[in-house]
Every structure is written in C-alpha cells, then in structure tokens.
Design a protein around this motif. Structure first.
Motif, PDB file in Angstrom:
ATOM      1  N   PRO A 243       0.836  -1.206   0.000  1.00 59.83           N
ATOM      2  CA  PRO A 243       0.000   0.000   0.000  1.00 59.83           C
ATOM      3  C   PRO A 243       0.869   1.254   0.000  1.00 59.83           C
ATOM      4  O   PRO A 243       2.049   1.205   0.356  1.00 59.83           O
ATOM      5  N   LEU A 244       0.280   2.362  -0.398  1.00 54.99           N
ATOM      6  CA  LEU A 244       0.974   3.640  -0.307  1.00 54.99           C
ATOM      7  C   LEU A 244       1.206   3.963   1.169  1.00 54.99           C
ATOM      8  O   LEU A 244       0.438   3.545   2.041  1.00 54.99           O
ATOM      9  N   ASN A 245       2.260   4.721   1.464  1.00 54.16           N
ATOM     10  CA  ASN A 245       2.609   5.022   2.857  1.00 54.16           C
ATOM     11  C   ASN A 245       1.503   5.759   3.603  1.00 54.16           C
ATOM     12  O   ASN A 245       1.193   5.436   4.743  1.00 54.16           O
ATOM     13  N   LYS A 246       0.914   6.789   2.972  1.00 52.67           N
ATOM     14  CA  LYS A 246      -0.063   7.604   3.681  1.00 52.67           C
ATOM     15  C   LYS A 246      -1.255   6.781   4.183  1.00 52.67           C
ATOM     16  O   LYS A 246      -1.573   6.831   5.373  1.00 52.67           O
ATOM     17  N   PRO A 247      -1.931   5.994   3.316  1.00 47.29           N
ATOM     18  CA  PRO A 247      -3.039   5.191   3.844  1.00 47.29           C
ATOM     19  C   PRO A 247      -2.590   4.182   4.906  1.00 47.29           C
ATOM     20  O   PRO A 247      -3.298   3.952   5.885  1.00 47.29           O
ATOM     21  N   ALA A 248      -1.413   3.602   4.710  1.00 50.90           N
ATOM     22  CA  ALA A 248      -0.932   2.614   5.675  1.00 50.90           C
ATOM     23  C   ALA A 248      -0.671   3.236   7.040  1.00 50.90           C
ATOM     24  O   ALA A 248      -0.919   2.626   8.082  1.00 50.90           O
ATOM     25  N   MET A 249      -0.186   4.469   7.057  1.00 50.64           N
ATOM     26  CA  MET A 249       0.173   5.123   8.312  1.00 50.64           C
ATOM     27  C   MET A 249      -1.004   5.845   8.978  1.00 50.64           C
ATOM     28  O   MET A 249      -1.010   6.014  10.188  1.00 50.64           O
ATOM     29  N   THR A 250      -1.982   6.276   8.198  1.00 51.60           N
ATOM     30  CA  THR A 250      -3.050   7.097   8.764  1.00 51.60           C
ATOM     31  C   THR A 250      -4.372   6.360   8.973  1.00 51.60           C
ATOM     32  O   THR A 250      -5.245   6.882   9.646  1.00 51.60           O
ATOM     33  N   THR A 251      -4.508   5.171   8.410  1.00 48.91           N
ATOM     34  CA  THR A 251      -5.763   4.442   8.547  1.00 48.91           C
ATOM     35  C   THR A 251      -5.925   3.931   9.969  1.00 48.91           C
ATOM     36  O   THR A 251      -5.006   3.364  10.547  1.00 48.91           O
ATOM     37  N   ILE A 252      -7.113   4.146  10.511  1.00 44.48           N
ATOM     38  CA  ILE A 252      -7.441   3.608  11.828  1.00 44.48           C
ATOM     39  C   ILE A 252      -8.200   2.313  11.584  1.00 44.48           C
ATOM     40  O   ILE A 252      -9.152   2.270  10.822  1.00 44.48           O
ATOM     41  N   GLY A 253      -7.766   1.252  12.206  1.00 46.05           N
ATOM     42  CA  GLY A 253      -8.391  -0.046  11.962  1.00 46.05           C
ATOM     43  C   GLY A 253      -7.725  -0.727  10.777  1.00 46.05           C
ATOM     44  O   GLY A 253      -6.555  -0.514  10.500  1.00 46.05           O
ATOM     45  N   ARG A 254      -8.526  -1.480  10.061  1.00 42.72           N
ATOM     46  CA  ARG A 254      -7.986  -2.259   8.944  1.00 42.72           C
ATOM     47  C   ARG A 254      -7.862  -1.418   7.687  1.00 42.72           C
ATOM     48  O   ARG A 254      -8.742  -0.627   7.374  1.00 42.72           O
ATOM     49  N   LEU A 255      -6.785  -1.635   6.990  1.00 47.73           N
ATOM     50  CA  LEU A 255      -6.573  -0.993   5.697  1.00 47.73           C
ATOM     51  C   LEU A 255      -7.293  -1.834   4.653  1.00 47.73           C
ATOM     52  O   LEU A 255      -7.068  -3.028   4.542  1.00 47.73           O
ATOM     53  N   GLN A 256      -8.193  -1.216   3.909  1.00 46.37           N
ATOM     54  CA  GLN A 256      -8.939  -1.944   2.892  1.00 46.37           C
ATOM     55  C   GLN A 256      -8.266  -1.753   1.541  1.00 46.37           C
ATOM     56  O   GLN A 256      -7.950  -0.637   1.158  1.00 46.37           O
TER      57      GLN A 256
END
Length: 171
Positions: free
Chosen positions: A129-142
C-alpha cells in the motif's frame, strides 16, 4: 530426502519462510534477492504439482490454472531479476486461447492478462500500500485487487510490433 532434492542454505530457508508464512516480525529492510525469488517460484511449482495429485477432481481446473500461471511467471524470470523478453513474447502468443490467464510479477506488483472473447484483458496490482493510507488508517486498511485495467481487441494485440513493444515495456 529425495536424491535430487537440493539442500538449502539457512539464508534461503529464512527467505522462503518470510515470503510464505509472513511471520509477525518481518525483516525491517529490503531483503530482495532475485535468485531466492526464483527458488520460491520453483518450490511453489513443485508443490502445486505434488498437491494436484491429491486434490479432488472438482479442484483440478483451479490447480491447473494456478500451476500454469506460476510456471509462466517462472519462465520469464531471469537470474538477475529481469524479465526474459523472448519468453514473454512466447507467453503473449499463447494468449490466443480464450480463457487463458497469464500472470507476470515483480517484487510487490504484478500484471494479470486474460484472454476473453475477442479481447486481451490486462489488469495490474501492487501489493504494497501507499505510505499515507498505511500510516493514517485507523483499523484495517482496505485494499482492492486487481487495480487499474484495460483491454486490447485481438486485432490490435496481433498488430506487427505491438507485442514487442508491450513485452519491452513490461520487461
């Protein structure tokens, strides 16, 4: 142990372990090794062949397809991590058969090509995944797979030079 079985080094076994089982504590650096990737593909092909002898008949088509895709992927991989363009062109020529799936991949990305009716469908995916979604997502990354896709009609796919250009681009 089989007489023809290769004895693997600790580094090879560790690499396979990290890439097959995905343990909770993975290496914190890039451990990519093209030769180990080929070893991994060879083992997957070998194990799929062995497993297919024990599978139920209704699972045979899925296993045959998976084995063909992984074998083709292995066939286009070179020892230095590059793509063998001539082998890739051979795989392209096999796409004339409707319903055939072909997969090409790199470290964390791949391309799935499927022959459907009068077209060649091309879908891409990237596992990391891209860094931003991986670092900022709360819970599971979809995530959604495959990613962007397109289709070529067979006439375009068979135009002189098209497959050469496509193979060069993929390589």
């Amino acid at each position: 142990m089989e007489p023809s079985a290769k004895v693997m080094s600790l580094e090879e076994i560790t690499y396979l372990f990290h890439h097959i089982f995905l343990p909770p504590k993975l290496p914190q650096s890039d451990e990519y090794n093209a030769q180990y990737e080929i070893l991994l593909l060879d083992r997957v092909v070998e194990l799929l062949r062995d497993f297919s002898h024990h599978a139920e008949p209704h699972d045979a088509a899925v296993l045959t397809s998976a084995l063909a895709m992984i074998s083709r992927l292995r066939g286009i991989c070179e020892l230095d991590g590059g793509v063998n363009e001539s082998q890739l062109k051979e795989v392209f020529s096999d796409l004339d058969f409707e319903g055939e799936n072909h997969e090409f991949g790199a470290s964390n990305a791949g391309i799935l090509m499927t022959s459907i009716k009068d077209a060649i469908q091309v879908e891409s995916f990237e596992l990391s995944p891209l860094n931003k979604p991986a670092m900022t997502t709360i819970g599971r990354l979809q995530r959604v797979f495959p990613g962007p896709g397109l289709a070529f009609d067979r006439a375009t796919f068979k135009e002189p030079g098209f497959q050469d250009a496509l193979g060069h681009t993929f390589a």
